[in-house]
Design a protein around this motif. Structure first.
Motif, PDB file in Angstrom:
ATOM      1  N   VAL A  13       0.882  -1.158   0.000  1.00 23.54           N
ATOM      2  CA  VAL A  13       0.000   0.000   0.000  1.00 23.54           C
ATOM      3  C   VAL A  13       0.917   1.205   0.000  1.00 23.54           C
ATOM      4  CG1 VAL A  13      -1.781   1.277   1.254  1.00 23.54           C
ATOM      5  CG2 VAL A  13      -1.778  -1.220   1.305  1.00 23.54           C
ATOM      6  N   SER A  14       0.657   2.167  -0.887  1.00 17.84           N
ATOM      7  CA  SER A  14       1.570   3.300  -0.982  1.00 17.84           C
ATOM      8  C   SER A  14       0.819   4.609  -1.160  1.00 17.84           C
ATOM      9  CB  SER A  14       2.549   3.110  -2.145  1.00 17.84           C
ATOM     10  OG  SER A  14       1.856   3.129  -3.376  1.00 17.84           O
ATOM     11  N   LEU A  15       1.512   5.666  -0.801  1.00 14.70           N
ATOM     12  CA  LEU A  15       1.045   7.031  -1.028  1.00 14.70           C
ATOM     13  C   LEU A  15       2.289   7.846  -1.358  1.00 14.70           C
ATOM     14  CD1 LEU A  15      -1.322   9.035  -0.989  1.00 14.70           C
ATOM     15  CD2 LEU A  15      -0.725   9.520   1.369  1.00 14.70           C
ATOM     16  N   LEU A  16       2.712   7.784  -2.615  1.00 16.24           N
ATOM     17  CA  LEU A  16       3.930   8.454  -3.065  1.00 16.24           C
ATOM     18  C   LEU A  16       3.558   9.666  -3.898  1.00 16.24           C
ATOM     19  CD1 LEU A  16       6.000   5.312  -4.115  1.00 16.24           C
ATOM     20  CD2 LEU A  16       6.158   6.628  -1.996  1.00 16.24           C
ATOM     21  N   LEU A  17       3.892  10.840  -3.378  1.00 17.42           N
ATOM     22  CA  LEU A  17       3.583  12.093  -4.050  1.00 17.42           C
ATOM     23  C   LEU A  17       4.887  12.783  -4.452  1.00 17.42           C
ATOM     24  CD1 LEU A  17       0.937  13.393  -1.510  1.00 17.42           C
ATOM     25  CD2 LEU A  17       0.480  12.301  -3.698  1.00 17.42           C
ATOM     26  N   VAL A  21       9.171  19.618 -11.691  1.00 12.64           N
ATOM     27  CA  VAL A  21       9.239  20.839 -12.479  1.00 12.64           C
ATOM     28  C   VAL A  21      10.093  20.560 -13.707  1.00 12.64           C
ATOM     29  CG1 VAL A  21       9.860  23.282 -12.530  1.00 12.64           C
ATOM     30  CG2 VAL A  21       9.104  22.240 -10.382  1.00 12.64           C
ATOM     31  N   CYS A  22       9.535  20.842 -14.882  1.00 15.80           N
ATOM     32  CA  CYS A  22      10.247  20.658 -16.144  1.00 15.80           C
ATOM     33  C   CYS A  22      10.225  21.982 -16.903  1.00 15.80           C
ATOM     34  CB  CYS A  22       9.573  19.596 -17.007  1.00 15.80           C
ATOM     35  SG  CYS A  22       9.521  17.964 -16.264  1.00 15.80           S
ATOM     36  N   SER A  23      11.380  22.382 -17.412  1.00 19.88           N
ATOM     37  CA  SER A  23      11.437  23.616 -18.196  1.00 19.88           C
ATOM     38  C   SER A  23      11.502  23.275 -19.678  1.00 19.88           C
ATOM     39  CB  SER A  23      12.654  24.461 -17.795  1.00 19.88           C
ATOM     40  OG  SER A  23      13.841  23.768 -18.056  1.00 19.88           O
ATOM     41  N   THR A  24      11.031  24.215 -20.474  1.00 18.19           N
ATOM     42  CA  THR A  24      11.086  24.029 -21.917  1.00 18.19           C
ATOM     43  C   THR A  24      12.531  24.196 -22.393  1.00 18.19           C
ATOM     44  OG1 THR A  24      10.631  26.368 -22.289  1.00 18.19           O
ATOM     45  CG2 THR A  24       8.735  24.858 -22.262  1.00 18.19           C
ATOM     46  N   LYS A  25      12.822  23.652 -23.551  1.00 18.47           N
ATOM     47  CA  LYS A  25      14.167  23.752 -24.123  1.00 18.47           C
ATOM     48  C   LYS A  25      14.528  25.223 -24.305  1.00 18.47           C
ATOM     49  CE  LYS A  25      17.624  21.556 -26.120  1.00 18.47           C
ATOM     50  NZ  LYS A  25      18.399  20.540 -25.455  1.00 18.47           N
ATOM     51  N   TYR A  26      15.722  25.572 -23.904  1.00 22.95           N
ATOM     52  CA  TYR A  26      16.229  26.948 -23.970  1.00 22.95           C
ATOM     53  C   TYR A  26      15.400  27.932 -23.136  1.00 22.95           C
ATOM     54  CZ  TYR A  26      17.998  24.711 -28.215  1.00 22.95           C
ATOM     55  OH  TYR A  26      18.539  23.823 -29.103  1.00 22.95           O
ATOM     56  N   HIS A  65       4.860  22.890 -13.598  1.00 21.15           N
ATOM     57  CA  HIS A  65       4.878  22.211 -12.305  1.00 21.15           C
ATOM     58  C   HIS A  65       3.832  21.103 -12.339  1.00 21.15           C
ATOM     59  CE1 HIS A  65       7.213  25.206  -9.950  1.00 21.15           C
ATOM     60  NE2 HIS A  65       6.808  26.003 -10.931  1.00 21.15           N
ATOM     61  N   PHE A  66       4.219  19.916 -11.913  1.00 24.71           N
ATOM     62  CA  PHE A  66       3.310  18.784 -11.810  1.00 24.71           C
ATOM     63  C   PHE A  66       3.287  18.333 -10.353  1.00 24.71           C
ATOM     64  CE2 PHE A  66       5.329  18.449 -15.997  1.00 24.71           C
ATOM     65  CZ  PHE A  66       4.238  18.310 -16.845  1.00 24.71           C
ATOM     66  N   LEU A  67       2.116  18.152  -9.786  1.00 20.53           N
ATOM     67  CA  LEU A  67       1.973  17.452  -8.513  1.00 20.53           C
ATOM     68  C   LEU A  67       1.372  16.118  -8.894  1.00 20.53           C
ATOM     69  CD1 LEU A  67       2.084  17.257  -5.451  1.00 20.53           C
ATOM     70  CD2 LEU A  67      -0.183  18.301  -5.379  1.00 20.53           C
ATOM     71  N   LEU A  68       2.115  15.043  -8.657  1.00 20.17           N
ATOM     72  CA  LEU A  68       1.650  13.748  -9.137  1.00 20.17           C
ATOM     73  C   LEU A  68       1.843  12.660  -8.092  1.00 20.17           C
ATOM     74  CD1 LEU A  68       4.482  12.169 -10.255  1.00 20.17           C
ATOM     75  CD2 LEU A  68       4.230  13.966 -11.920  1.00 20.17           C
ATOM     76  N   GLN A  69       1.138  11.578  -8.337  1.00 24.05           N
ATOM     77  CA  GLN A  69       1.201  10.403  -7.474  1.00 24.05           C
ATOM     78  C   GLN A  69       1.477   9.195  -8.347  1.00 24.05           C
ATOM     79  OE1 GLN A  69      -2.408   9.585  -5.278  1.00 24.05           O
ATOM     80  NE2 GLN A  69      -1.450   7.987  -4.079  1.00 24.05           N
ATOM     81  N   SER A  70       2.301   8.282  -7.828  1.00 21.71           N
ATOM     82  CA  SER A  70       2.595   7.066  -8.580  1.00 21.71           C
ATOM     83  C   SER A  70       2.790   5.900  -7.621  1.00 21.71           C
ATOM     84  CB  SER A  70       3.827   7.274  -9.460  1.00 21.71           C
ATOM     85  OG  SER A  70       3.950   6.220 -10.385  1.00 21.71           O
ATOM     86  N   VAL A  71       3.278   4.800  -8.155  1.00 20.20           N
ATOM     87  CA  VAL A  71       3.448   3.571  -7.384  1.00 20.20           C
ATOM     88  C   VAL A  71       4.941   3.274  -7.188  1.00 20.20           C
ATOM     89  CG1 VAL A  71       1.250   2.560  -8.099  1.00 20.20           C
ATOM     90  CG2 VAL A  71       3.270   2.212  -9.506  1.00 20.20           C
ATOM     91  N   PRO A  72       5.296   2.447  -6.199  1.00 20.55           N
ATOM     92  CA  PRO A  72       6.710   2.167  -5.918  1.00 20.55           C
ATOM     93  C   PRO A  72       7.464   1.502  -7.069  1.00 20.55           C
ATOM     94  CG  PRO A  72       5.330   1.357  -4.128  1.00 20.55           C
ATOM     95  CD  PRO A  72       4.419   1.827  -5.213  1.00 20.55           C
ATOM     96  N   SER A  73       6.769   0.830  -7.960  1.00 18.93           N
ATOM     97  CA  SER A  73       7.466   0.155  -9.058  1.00 18.93           C
ATOM     98  C   SER A  73       7.960   1.140 -10.123  1.00 18.93           C
ATOM     99  CB  SER A  73       6.568  -0.901  -9.697  1.00 18.93           C
ATOM    100  OG  SER A  73       5.371  -0.319 -10.140  1.00 18.93           O
ATOM    101  N   GLY A 111      17.186  18.736 -18.121  1.00 21.10           N
ATOM    102  CA  GLY A 111      17.105  18.548 -16.676  1.00 21.10           C
ATOM    103  C   GLY A 111      15.688  18.606 -16.146  1.00 21.10           C
ATOM    104  N   PHE A 112      15.564  18.416 -14.851  1.00 17.68           N
ATOM    105  CA  PHE A 112      14.278  18.520 -14.171  1.00 17.68           C
ATOM    106  C   PHE A 112      14.528  18.651 -12.684  1.00 17.68           C
ATOM    107  CE2 PHE A 112      15.270  14.024 -14.477  1.00 17.68           C
ATOM    108  CZ  PHE A 112      15.030  13.544 -13.195  1.00 17.68           C
ATOM    109  N   TYR A 113      13.501  19.042 -11.962  1.00 26.65           N
ATOM    110  CA  TYR A 113      13.536  19.089 -10.502  1.00 26.65           C
ATOM    111  C   TYR A 113      12.429  18.172 -10.009  1.00 26.65           C
ATOM    112  CZ  TYR A 113      12.532  20.692  -5.766  1.00 26.65           C
ATOM    113  OH  TYR A 113      12.308  20.738  -4.417  1.00 26.65           O
ATOM    114  N   ILE A 114      12.746  17.307  -9.055  1.00 26.78           N
ATOM    115  CA  ILE A 114      11.711  16.453  -8.468  1.00 26.78           C
ATOM    116  C   ILE A 114      11.957  16.376  -6.968  1.00 26.78           C
ATOM    117  CG2 ILE A 114      12.914  14.257  -8.806  1.00 26.78           C
ATOM    118  CD1 ILE A 114      10.021  13.155  -9.594  1.00 26.78           C
ATOM    119  N   ASN A 115      10.863  16.375  -6.226  1.00 24.10           N
ATOM    120  CA  ASN A 115      10.932  16.336  -4.775  1.00 24.10           C
ATOM    121  C   ASN A 115       9.751  15.518  -4.271  1.00 24.10           C
ATOM    122  OD1 ASN A 115      11.646  16.897  -2.143  1.00 24.10           O
ATOM    123  ND2 ASN A 115      10.834  18.975  -2.159  1.00 24.10           N
TER     124      ASN A 115
END
Length: 151
Positions: A13-17, A21-26, A65-73, A111-115
């Protein structure tokens, strides 16, 4: 009220949030209302095919900016790679002017930023929880760092 839920699988059972943040090219200002609509529709299609759920998406002309949820796999890198590749392909096919504005290259910067995002707690609450699991007199701090040293 949060729209995240615990995801129940056969062995976890998971709750991974995540906050991504992804920027456009250049850092080009190519996120127009049309591109925003394509991006939103594509992300909702990704939800149907992958175990990635978008709780919020926000754009600011040269980054998203994306706020997302996914699974451990799914590793964070796999999540980012999936989102960036599918959204770029759809934006280029449905808005060809964007590809010309980016000189025919990639849509997203490399690149990207993830937290990780905590829904129920923060670092202090978890540390207190761990400390209170045993008898306080027997509790011994084995390792503690006040500041993360990444480099």
């Amino acid at each position: 009220m949060s729209s995240s839920i615990h995801i129940h699988k056969s062995h976890n059972v998971s709750l991974l949030l995540y906050h991504l943040v992804c920027s456009t090219k250049y850092r080009r200002f190519v996120l127009s209302p049309k591109v925003d609509r394509i991006l939103k529709r594509t992300c909702l299609d990704i939800e149907d095919r992958y175990e990635i759920h978008f709780l919020e998406i926000g754009s600011d002309k040269d980054h998203v900016h994306f706020l997302l949820q996914s699974v451990p796999s799914y590793s964070p890198t796999k999540i980012v790679r999936t989102i960036k590749s599918i959204t770029a392909r759809e934006i280029f096919s449905q808005a060809p002017g964007v590809k010309r504005a980016l000189w025919g290259g990639a849509f997203w910067g490399s690149g990207f930023y993830i937290n990780t995002v905590g829904r129920h707690s923060n670092e202090k609450i978890i540390a207190q929880y761990v400390k209170n699991q045993g008898k306080e007199k027997e509790y011994e701090v084995l390792h503690k760092t006040d500041q993360l040293d990444l480099f």
